[in-house]
Each structure stands twice: as structure tokens, then as C-alpha cells.
Design a protein around this motif. Structure first.
Motif, mmCIF file in Angstrom:
data_model
loop_
_atom_site.group_PDB
_atom_site.id
_atom_site.type_symbol
_atom_site.label_atom_id
_atom_site.label_comp_id
_atom_site.label_asym_id
_atom_site.label_seq_id
_atom_site.Cartn_x
_atom_site.Cartn_y
_atom_site.Cartn_z
ATOM 1 N N VAL A 95 0.841 -1.203 0.000
ATOM 2 C CA VAL A 95 0.000 0.000 0.000
ATOM 3 C C VAL A 95 0.874 1.250 0.000
ATOM 4 O O VAL A 95 0.637 2.191 -0.772
ATOM 5 N N LYS A 96 1.899 1.274 0.849
ATOM 6 C CA LYS A 96 2.795 2.443 0.931
ATOM 7 C C LYS A 96 3.565 2.633 -0.366
ATOM 8 O O LYS A 96 3.736 3.773 -0.828
ATOM 9 N N ASN B 265 2.523 1.797 -3.332
ATOM 10 C CA ASN B 265 1.547 2.298 -4.302
ATOM 11 C C ASN B 265 1.217 3.766 -4.081
ATOM 12 O O ASN B 265 0.997 4.507 -5.043
ATOM 13 N N GLU B 266 1.171 4.215 -2.826
ATOM 14 C CA GLU B 266 0.851 5.612 -2.508
ATOM 15 C C GLU B 266 2.011 6.556 -2.800
ATOM 16 O O GLU B 266 1.805 7.750 -2.985
#
Length: 167
Positions: free
Chosen positions: A60-61, A63-64
Motif C-alpha cells: 500500500v505504501k 503504491n501511494e
């Protein structure tokens, strides 16, 4: 966002987090950051962090993130490159108790010599690497991972070329 990851091995990387706080204080870093700090004793002052994160949260990190700052571990670097992120690889150094030897310099330089990322061995160069991405002056090319052996071949070729240049 800038995502900083240093893995889960039992080596601190305090120098990196101290330098990132300094760059925040100087106004060089202009966006939010999140750090996975591992076993580092230094606790960042200007950005949120966790000691460890799950594989899912790691993805997630990534991707962000706009930029990923990673230690010189091929797995973390590859995950960021495969996600098409701008990567700065910072080598852990033996003389600071950050690893057992300086092999991360060679890993980072293997990627950097092919212009896939910016490599930092001297912590004083980290601000310039971040600025190069902000200003669009970083001399990098997109990573295209079509061969599962690409990383092995990349590092193997770099080592061979380095070895022959020493002789």
C-alpha cells in the motif's frame, strides 16, 4: 508521499532518519513522508513511522508513494521499480554498524549504472537526489521487468565489469 523502507533485519539505519529530519527542517523535502524504521533507535521527528509493517501495508505504501527511499536490498528496490516508482537507494555501511559489510553499495550501483534509480552512498548526497526528482533532472530510465532473471543478470554483469576494471 515519500515512503522510506529499511527492511526487517536487526541492523539500525539511524543516519538515514537523522538526515531525513534535517532535510525536512531545511525545507528540502516538500511532501509527506512515512517511514518503516526497523530496529533503528532514532525516532523521526517530522514524519510518521512504524518499526515494522506487514507485506500488505508495505505494498500500500509503495503504491501511494511518489518517491521510494530504500536501503540497498534488491527485494525492496525491485518492488518499488516494478510499481514504476522513483527510487533512491541508500547504502547501509559496515563502518556505522548498519550491516556486516558494504555489499549494498554494489547492489545500488548495479541499478544506478543502468539508470534505473539514484544511488546514495554518502548521506550528504541524499538531498541532491531528492531535488533531482523534484526538479525533473534525475537521469533515469523506466525499469522493464520482462525476464525473471533480470536482477541476477544485472548484478552479475556489474560485478564482472567491476572486477575486470580492477585488473
Amino acid at each position: 508521499m515519500i515512503f522510506i523502507c529499511v527492511g526487517s533485519r536487526s541492523y539500525q539505519f539511524n543516519r538515514l532518519f537523522v538526515k531525513l529530519d534535517e532535510l525536512c527542517e531545511k525545507g528540502i523535502i516538500k511532501e509527506d513522508m512515512f517511514a518503516q524504521i526497523g530496529t533503528s533507535a532514532y525516532k523521526p521527528k517530522h514524519y510518521p513511522y512504524k518499526d515494522f509493517i506487514s507485506e500488505e501495508e508495505f505494498q500500500v505504501k509503495i503504491n501511494e508513494a511518489h518517491i521510494v527511499i530504500s536501503h540497498g536490498a534488491s527485494g525492496s528496490i525491485m518492488k518499488a521499480l516494478n510499481a514504476k516508482k522513483k527510487v533512491i537507494a541508500v547504502a547501509r555501511l559496515e563502518k556505522y554498524g548498519e550491516h556486516i559489510n558494504d555489499h549494498q553499495i554494489q547492489i545500488n550501483e548495479a541499478f544506478a549504472s543502468n539508470k534505473y534509480l539514484l544511488s546514495v552512498s554518502n548521506m550528504d548526497d541524499l538531498g541532491d537526489a531528492i531535488k533531482a526528482y523534484y526538479e525533473g533532472t534525475a537521469d533515469i530510465v523506466p525499469w522493464e521487468n520482462t525476464d525473471p532473471m533480470a536482477i541476477v543478470n544485472l548484478i552479475d554483469n556489474f560485478i564482472k565489469e567491476s572486477w575486470y576494471s580492477i585488473k
